[in-house]
Design a protein around this motif. Sequence first.
Motif, PDB file in Angstrom:
ATOM      1  N   VAL A 121      35.339  67.675  27.771  1.00  9.41           N
ATOM      2  CA  VAL A 121      35.881  67.112  28.584  1.00  9.41           C
ATOM      3  C   VAL A 121      34.991  65.557  28.745  1.00  9.41           C
ATOM      4  O   VAL A 121      33.768  65.821  28.438  1.00  9.41           O
ATOM      5  N   LEU A 122      36.387  64.256  28.909  1.00  4.92           N
ATOM      6  CA  LEU A 122      35.119  62.666  28.917  1.00  4.92           C
ATOM      7  C   LEU A 122      35.453  62.397  30.438  1.00  4.92           C
ATOM      8  O   LEU A 122      36.841  62.610  30.733  1.00  4.92           O
ATOM      9  N   ASN A 123      34.929  61.885  30.766  1.00  6.84           N
ATOM     10  CA  ASN A 123      35.188  61.182  31.755  1.00  6.84           C
ATOM     11  C   ASN A 123      35.548  59.610  31.217  1.00  6.84           C
ATOM     12  O   ASN A 123      35.435  59.420  29.963  1.00  6.84           O
ATOM     13  N   PHE A 124      36.790  59.421  32.236  1.00  6.70           N
ATOM     14  CA  PHE A 124      37.033  57.551  31.289  1.00  6.70           C
ATOM     15  C   PHE A 124      36.846  56.764  33.078  1.00  6.70           C
ATOM     16  O   PHE A 124      37.090  57.337  33.677  1.00  6.70           O
ATOM     17  N   VAL A 125      36.638  55.542  32.403  1.00  8.34           N
ATOM     18  CA  VAL A 125      36.780  54.380  33.581  1.00  8.34           C
ATOM     19  C   VAL A 125      37.539  53.843  33.679  1.00  8.34           C
ATOM     20  O   VAL A 125      37.948  53.502  32.161  1.00  8.34           O
ATOM     21  N   GLU A 126      37.761  53.011  33.810  1.00  8.34           N
ATOM     22  CA  GLU A 126      39.703  52.237  33.788  1.00  8.34           C
ATOM     23  C   GLU A 126      39.051  50.336  34.374  1.00  8.34           C
ATOM     24  O   GLU A 126      38.325  50.211  35.374  1.00  8.34           O
ATOM     25  N   ASN A 127      39.176  49.529  33.616  1.00  8.72           N
ATOM     26  CA  ASN A 127      39.104  48.862  33.686  1.00  8.72           C
ATOM     27  C   ASN A 127      41.158  47.782  33.843  1.00  8.72           C
ATOM     28  O   ASN A 127      41.354  47.652  32.596  1.00  8.72           O
ATOM     29  N   PHE A 128      40.506  46.799  34.916  1.00  6.38           N
ATOM     30  CA  PHE A 128      41.771  45.878  35.308  1.00  6.38           C
ATOM     31  C   PHE A 128      42.096  44.873  33.948  1.00  6.38           C
ATOM     32  O   PHE A 128      41.089  44.460  34.043  1.00  6.38           O
ATOM     33  N   ASN A 129      43.034  44.769  33.449  1.00  7.38           N
ATOM     34  CA  ASN A 129      43.559  43.595  32.380  1.00  7.38           C
ATOM     35  C   ASN A 129      44.476  42.850  33.009  1.00  7.38           C
ATOM     36  O   ASN A 129      45.242  43.145  33.675  1.00  7.38           O
ATOM     37  N   SER A 130      43.626  41.794  33.343  1.00  2.23           N
ATOM     38  CA  SER A 130      44.994  40.815  34.597  1.00  2.23           C
ATOM     39  C   SER A 130      45.907  40.367  32.970  1.00  2.23           C
ATOM     40  O   SER A 130      46.688  39.436  33.892  1.00  2.23           O
ATOM     41  N   LYS A 131      45.857  40.181  32.045  1.00  3.56           N
ATOM     42  CA  LYS A 131      47.096  39.967  31.114  1.00  3.56           C
ATOM     43  C   LYS A 131      47.985  40.899  30.930  1.00  3.56           C
ATOM     44  O   LYS A 131      49.436  40.207  31.250  1.00  3.56           O
ATOM     45  N   THR A 132      48.019  42.105  31.597  1.00  2.00           N
ATOM     46  CA  THR A 132      48.970  43.207  31.100  1.00  2.00           C
ATOM     47  C   THR A 132      48.867  43.310  32.698  1.00  2.00           C
ATOM     48  O   THR A 132      50.410  44.373  32.735  1.00  2.00           O
ATOM     49  N   ASN A 133      48.375  43.410  33.170  1.00  2.00           N
ATOM     50  CA  ASN A 133      48.002  43.646  34.874  1.00  2.00           C
ATOM     51  C   ASN A 133      48.591  44.904  34.710  1.00  2.00           C
ATOM     52  O   ASN A 133      49.029  45.540  35.350  1.00  2.00           O
ATOM     53  N   LYS A 134      47.855  45.758  33.995  1.00  2.00           N
ATOM     54  CA  LYS A 134      47.179  46.838  33.907  1.00  2.00           C
ATOM     55  C   LYS A 134      46.404  47.209  33.825  1.00  2.00           C
ATOM     56  O   LYS A 134      44.946  46.602  33.335  1.00  2.00           O
ATOM     57  N   PHE A 135      45.560  49.014  34.031  1.00  2.00           N
ATOM     58  CA  PHE A 135      44.867  49.201  33.544  1.00  2.00           C
ATOM     59  C   PHE A 135      44.103  49.926  32.044  1.00  2.00           C
ATOM     60  O   PHE A 135      45.052  50.558  31.812  1.00  2.00           O
ATOM     61  N   ASP A 136      43.019  49.709  31.866  1.00  2.01           N
ATOM     62  CA  ASP A 136      43.185  49.990  30.285  1.00  2.01           C
ATOM     63  C   ASP A 136      41.433  51.216  30.619  1.00  2.01           C
ATOM     64  O   ASP A 136      41.011  51.415  31.790  1.00  2.01           O
ATOM     65  N   ILE A 137      41.745  52.278  29.568  1.00  2.00           N
ATOM     66  CA  ILE A 137      40.994  53.648  30.481  1.00  2.00           C
ATOM     67  C   ILE A 137      40.315  53.640  28.634  1.00  2.00           C
ATOM     68  O   ILE A 137      40.824  53.873  28.126  1.00  2.00           O
ATOM     69  N   LYS A 138      38.673  53.743  29.076  1.00  2.00           N
ATOM     70  CA  LYS A 138      37.863  54.512  28.451  1.00  2.00           C
ATOM     71  C   LYS A 138      37.292  55.566  27.982  1.00  2.00           C
ATOM     72  O   LYS A 138      36.532  55.279  28.986  1.00  2.00           O
TER      73      LYS A 138
END
Length: 137
Positions: A67-84
């Motif tokens: 089970v992994l936690n993931f953080v969201e980073n807002f990508n201003s180029k795609t206007n979406k959240f990248d999840i890592k």
Amino acid sequence: MNLQPLRIAAGWQVDYNQLYEVDPISGYEHYFEGSSLLMLRNNARLKLIDVQWRPERDLNGEFQVNVLNFVENFNSKTNKFDIKPNWEHPFLSFTTKSRLKLVEKLEELMQTLPVYKDPRITKKRGVVDELSETYRL
């Protein structure tokens, strides 16, 4: 062979599913290969559940659940959240040789896993306040 029946709790989505209703017995090794058998994601809880069989194709192996936690980073180029997902530091790990115990554990986890609280200092969702974050670290 049928996919393993699984009660998917609200909020969870299936990203990948190659988990079959078959136990590890001779002649069925090909059902126990690949890097992941099942991947479940819950964006609201910021959690990812990954199920693997290790070692691959080895009938003496076991199911491994991370089970992994993931953080969201807002990508201003795609206007979406990248999840890592944080693969280096799993929130929880579980192993079993039993397919039925695996199913029981997965269904329990989907009901009980807490929401991940991102420790970073953010300006808004997915946007890190770099200066404040350097002080926190």
